[in-house]
Motif scaffolding. Structure first.
Motif, PDB file in Angstrom:
ATOM      1  N   ALA A 142      -4.258  -0.024  -1.720  1.00 42.83           N
ATOM      2  CA  ALA A 142      -4.343  -1.400  -2.235  1.00 42.83           C
ATOM      3  C   ALA A 142      -5.492  -2.175  -1.611  1.00 42.83           C
ATOM      4  N   SER A 180      -1.027   7.137  -1.630  1.00 42.04           N
ATOM      5  CA  SER A 180      -1.983   7.494  -2.680  1.00 42.04           C
ATOM      6  C   SER A 180      -2.913   6.335  -3.038  1.00 42.04           C
ATOM      7  N   ALA A 181      -2.508   5.110  -2.745  1.00 38.83           N
ATOM      8  CA  ALA A 181      -3.331   3.931  -3.048  1.00 38.83           C
ATOM      9  C   ALA A 181      -3.081   2.871  -1.990  1.00 38.83           C
ATOM     10  N   PRO A 221       0.830  -1.210   0.000  1.00 33.11           N
ATOM     11  CA  PRO A 221       0.000   0.000   0.000  1.00 33.11           C
ATOM     12  C   PRO A 221       0.858   1.251   0.000  1.00 33.11           C
ATOM     13  N   THR A 222       0.325   2.336  -0.532  1.00 33.55           N
ATOM     14  CA  THR A 222       1.016   3.621  -0.542  1.00 33.55           C
ATOM     15  C   THR A 222       0.068   4.685  -0.018  1.00 33.55           C
TER      16      THR A 222
END
Length: 207
Positions: free
Chosen positions: A162, A159-160, A156-157
């Protein structure tokens, strides 16, 4: 007849030898400094991971204490009320502060009004996120959520996160930490790396 004293020759270091010795010493000190920076960064990352694991387990315990059914007794317990419509949203204080447990009604209450399971879940998530925001030393940004996840190998980041439409629930925490440009270059292999690095912790929720 007198014997001559033995002639002793004393030889000092030349300027070139001194310069070579200083160069070798300086190179060794630079290498030692790089190792210390990397060790510091690794130690800090381990500290972050420990903090994330501790708070994730705390939320998992709260979730286990607040399962939900739609009303059918034979239906298995589920925790969809912990899944946010906007994963990773900022910590927002809910209208109900569900912090008082009433042993008689077996429910959490805010003052004289009892909280339902959805309100308890919202309060659990609020506590989880707000504590995380102040728990990480030198972290510039923190996002956390509970969401369905099919593949935990996907990182996961910020911005996303996941998340998937369906799948088993996972607790996810992502943060941006300040570790220094040079250390980040060494860790990422990117010559243009910034002084901050995204890190994450995610774990499958086990009822």
């Amino acid at each position: 007849m007198t014997s001559a004293e033995p002639f002793s020759v004393q030889r000092g270091f030349t300027l070139l030898e001194v310069l070579v010795a200083l160069f070798v010493l300086g190179f060794g000190l630079l290498a030692l400094a790089a190792v210390q920076l990397r060790t510091y960064s690794t130690t800090r990352e381990a500290e972050y991971q420990s903090i994330a694991a501790l708070h994730a387990e705390g939320l998992a315990e709260a979730m286990r204490a607040n399962p939900k059914r739609t009303g059918v007794a034979s239906e298995p317990w589920q925790w969809s009320h912990y899944v946010e419509s906007t994963p990773g949203s900022a910590a927002t204080a809910p209208s109900q502060t569900c912090s008082n447990y009433d042993a008689t009604t077996q429910a959490f209450g805010s003052g004289s009004q009892n909280c339902n399971q959805n309100q308890v879940a919202a309060y659990d998530l609020y506590l989880f996120k707000s504590r995380l925001e102040s728990a990480f030393p030198q972290a510039q940004e923190v996002k956390a959520t509970v969401c369905p996840t099919n593949d935990l190998s996907v990182a996961p980041t910020l911005s996303a996160l996941a998340c998937d439409v369906s799948g088993a629930l996972a607790i996810k925490i992502v943060w941006r930490a300040k570790i220094g440009r040079e250390v980040n270059r060494q860790m990422s292999g990117d010559a243009n790396a910034s002084a901050t690095r995204q890190m994450f912790y995610q774990v499958r929720f086990s009822p």
